[in-house]
Design a protein around this motif. Structure first.
Motif, PDB file in Angstrom:
ATOM      1  N   GLU A  48      34.709  38.014  42.620  1.00 29.24           N
ATOM      2  CA  GLU A  48      33.633  38.884  43.551  1.00 29.24           C
ATOM      3  C   GLU A  48      32.730  37.829  44.582  1.00 29.24           C
ATOM      4  O   GLU A  48      32.888  38.112  45.507  1.00 29.24           O
ATOM      5  CB  GLU A  48      32.604  39.132  42.572  1.00 29.24           C
ATOM      6  CG  GLU A  48      32.901  40.362  41.547  1.00 29.24           C
ATOM      7  CD  GLU A  48      32.810  41.491  42.271  1.00 29.24           C
ATOM      8  OE1 GLU A  48      32.828  41.766  43.488  1.00 29.24           O
ATOM      9  OE2 GLU A  48      33.556  42.269  41.647  1.00 29.24           O
ATOM     10  N   ALA A  49      33.018  36.379  44.220  1.00 32.81           N
ATOM     11  CA  ALA A  49      32.487  35.508  45.199  1.00 32.81           C
ATOM     12  C   ALA A  49      33.547  35.199  46.474  1.00 32.81           C
ATOM     13  O   ALA A  49      32.882  35.454  47.607  1.00 32.81           O
ATOM     14  CB  ALA A  49      32.409  33.957  44.463  1.00 32.81           C
ATOM     15  N   ARG A  50      34.647  35.180  46.024  1.00 26.93           N
ATOM     16  CA  ARG A  50      35.773  35.283  47.120  1.00 26.93           C
ATOM     17  C   ARG A  50      35.860  36.599  48.086  1.00 26.93           C
ATOM     18  O   ARG A  50      35.781  36.474  49.342  1.00 26.93           O
ATOM     19  CB  ARG A  50      37.228  35.278  46.569  1.00 26.93           C
ATOM     20  CG  ARG A  50      38.086  34.181  47.357  1.00 26.93           C
ATOM     21  CD  ARG A  50      39.353  33.962  46.588  1.00 26.93           C
ATOM     22  NE  ARG A  50      39.858  34.664  45.493  1.00 26.93           N
ATOM     23  CZ  ARG A  50      39.546  34.012  44.142  1.00 26.93           C
ATOM     24  NH1 ARG A  50      39.085  32.617  44.147  1.00 26.93           N
ATOM     25  NH2 ARG A  50      39.762  34.503  42.917  1.00 26.93           N
ATOM     26  N   THR A  51      35.459  37.756  47.418  1.00 25.88           N
ATOM     27  CA  THR A  51      35.352  38.866  48.459  1.00 25.88           C
ATOM     28  C   THR A  51      34.440  38.722  49.405  1.00 25.88           C
ATOM     29  O   THR A  51      34.489  39.264  50.395  1.00 25.88           O
ATOM     30  CB  THR A  51      35.044  40.005  47.625  1.00 25.88           C
ATOM     31  OG1 THR A  51      36.209  40.228  46.594  1.00 25.88           O
ATOM     32  CG2 THR A  51      34.864  41.469  48.131  1.00 25.88           C
ATOM     33  N   ARG A  52      33.175  38.079  49.108  1.00 26.26           N
ATOM     34  CA  ARG A  52      32.154  37.892  50.034  1.00 26.26           C
ATOM     35  C   ARG A  52      31.791  36.670  50.725  1.00 26.26           C
ATOM     36  O   ARG A  52      30.912  36.465  51.399  1.00 26.26           O
ATOM     37  CB  ARG A  52      30.849  38.026  48.918  1.00 26.26           C
ATOM     38  CG  ARG A  52      30.507  39.462  48.530  1.00 26.26           C
ATOM     39  CD  ARG A  52      29.708  39.545  47.076  1.00 26.26           C
ATOM     40  NE  ARG A  52      29.442  40.509  46.714  1.00 26.26           N
ATOM     41  CZ  ARG A  52      30.284  41.356  46.052  1.00 26.26           C
ATOM     42  NH1 ARG A  52      31.405  40.776  45.675  1.00 26.26           N
ATOM     43  NH2 ARG A  52      30.193  42.717  45.561  1.00 26.26           N
ATOM     44  N   LEU A  53      32.991  35.830  50.566  1.00 26.73           N
ATOM     45  CA  LEU A  53      33.228  34.577  51.239  1.00 26.73           C
ATOM     46  C   LEU A  53      32.294  33.542  50.766  1.00 26.73           C
ATOM     47  O   LEU A  53      31.495  33.029  51.670  1.00 26.73           O
ATOM     48  CB  LEU A  53      33.172  34.871  52.896  1.00 26.73           C
ATOM     49  CG  LEU A  53      34.249  35.645  53.359  1.00 26.73           C
ATOM     50  CD1 LEU A  53      34.033  35.872  54.847  1.00 26.73           C
ATOM     51  CD2 LEU A  53      35.777  35.154  53.071  1.00 26.73           C
ATOM     52  N   LEU A  54      31.857  33.542  49.610  1.00 29.47           N
ATOM     53  CA  LEU A  54      30.805  32.688  48.987  1.00 29.47           C
ATOM     54  C   LEU A  54      31.362  31.732  48.148  1.00 29.47           C
ATOM     55  O   LEU A  54      32.250  31.965  47.548  1.00 29.47           O
ATOM     56  CB  LEU A  54      29.573  33.541  47.961  1.00 29.47           C
ATOM     57  CG  LEU A  54      28.879  34.619  48.973  1.00 29.47           C
ATOM     58  CD1 LEU A  54      28.320  35.583  47.801  1.00 29.47           C
ATOM     59  CD2 LEU A  54      28.148  34.223  49.931  1.00 29.47           C
ATOM     60  N   VAL A  61      30.099  44.026  57.304  1.00 35.61           N
ATOM     61  CA  VAL A  61      30.693  43.258  56.427  1.00 35.61           C
ATOM     62  C   VAL A  61      30.719  44.017  55.068  1.00 35.61           C
ATOM     63  O   VAL A  61      30.122  44.887  54.807  1.00 35.61           O
ATOM     64  CB  VAL A  61      29.744  42.067  56.257  1.00 35.61           C
ATOM     65  CG1 VAL A  61      30.458  41.156  55.233  1.00 35.61           C
ATOM     66  CG2 VAL A  61      29.654  41.396  57.466  1.00 35.61           C
ATOM     67  N   TYR A  62      32.115  43.813  54.719  1.00 34.48           N
ATOM     68  CA  TYR A  62      32.351  44.439  53.181  1.00 34.48           C
ATOM     69  C   TYR A  62      31.724  44.040  51.970  1.00 34.48           C
ATOM     70  O   TYR A  62      31.623  42.763  51.846  1.00 34.48           O
ATOM     71  CB  TYR A  62      33.774  44.600  53.070  1.00 34.48           C
ATOM     72  CG  TYR A  62      34.077  45.190  51.762  1.00 34.48           C
ATOM     73  CD1 TYR A  62      34.137  46.522  51.550  1.00 34.48           C
ATOM     74  CD2 TYR A  62      34.789  44.420  50.654  1.00 34.48           C
ATOM     75  CE1 TYR A  62      34.119  47.038  50.211  1.00 34.48           C
ATOM     76  CE2 TYR A  62      35.183  44.813  49.618  1.00 34.48           C
ATOM     77  CZ  TYR A  62      34.925  46.192  49.302  1.00 34.48           C
ATOM     78  OH  TYR A  62      35.016  47.039  48.036  1.00 34.48           O
ATOM     79  N   ASN A  63      30.469  44.701  51.613  1.00 36.56           N
ATOM     80  CA  ASN A  63      29.756  44.118  50.585  1.00 36.56           C
ATOM     81  C   ASN A  63      29.405  44.892  49.509  1.00 36.56           C
ATOM     82  O   ASN A  63      28.384  45.831  49.404  1.00 36.56           O
ATOM     83  CB  ASN A  63      28.382  43.762  51.212  1.00 36.56           C
ATOM     84  CG  ASN A  63      27.594  42.757  50.113  1.00 36.56           C
ATOM     85  OD1 ASN A  63      27.888  42.381  49.279  1.00 36.56           O
ATOM     86  ND2 ASN A  63      26.330  42.516  50.848  1.00 36.56           N
ATOM     87  N   PRO A  64      30.299  45.181  48.455  1.00 33.21           N
ATOM     88  CA  PRO A  64      30.189  46.162  47.528  1.00 33.21           C
ATOM     89  C   PRO A  64      29.106  45.592  46.490  1.00 33.21           C
ATOM     90  O   PRO A  64      28.926  44.644  46.417  1.00 33.21           O
ATOM     91  CB  PRO A  64      31.692  46.161  46.744  1.00 33.21           C
ATOM     92  CG  PRO A  64      32.110  44.512  47.113  1.00 33.21           C
ATOM     93  CD  PRO A  64      31.659  44.481  48.463  1.00 33.21           C
ATOM     94  N   PRO A  65      28.378  46.831  46.040  1.00 32.03           N
ATOM     95  CA  PRO A  65      27.382  46.536  45.145  1.00 32.03           C
ATOM     96  C   PRO A  65      27.683  45.882  43.839  1.00 32.03           C
ATOM     97  O   PRO A  65      28.579  45.877  43.513  1.00 32.03           O
ATOM     98  CB  PRO A  65      26.530  47.882  44.892  1.00 32.03           C
ATOM     99  CG  PRO A  65      27.840  48.909  45.033  1.00 32.03           C
ATOM    100  CD  PRO A  65      28.852  48.267  46.233  1.00 32.03           C
TER     101      PRO A  65
END
Length: 100
Positions: A33-39, A3-7
């Protein structure tokens, strides 16, 4: 599957007292940032820091810059440290030796 999860960098820390109306583990970050992580706003997320991990509620705050987060009442995290956020898998029990 990777999963793509940048710091993310902690740019603020809020500590509450026992009489405060809003308390407990919370992490605020930008909607992009939330959208990138599907949050989504209000979800529980794993906050993985350099020393430990903890579950916290997510709050969307578009006043924060991309790549930055503000945390509240999360032990073991300090300003300027790098963390990662992840969605917990609450539908399946953890495998032996694995923390969610």
């Amino acid at each position: 599957m990777t999963v793509y999860n940048p710091p993310l960098q902690v740019i603020g820390f809020v500590s509450t007292r026992s009489g405060d109306p809003e308390r407990g583990p919370l992490v605020r970050l930008n909607a992009n940032e939330a959208r990138t992580r599907l949050l989504n706003d209000g979800e529980l997320v794993w906050v993985r820091g350099p020393r430990r991990q903890e579950l916290a509620e997510l709050e969307i705050d578009d006043s924060l810059p991309r790549g930055g987060v503000v945390v509240r009442d999360i032990a073991g995290i300090a300003v300027s440290e790098i963390i990662r956020l992840a969605k917990p898998d609450l539908d399946r029990p953890p495998a032996p030796g694995r923390n969610a």
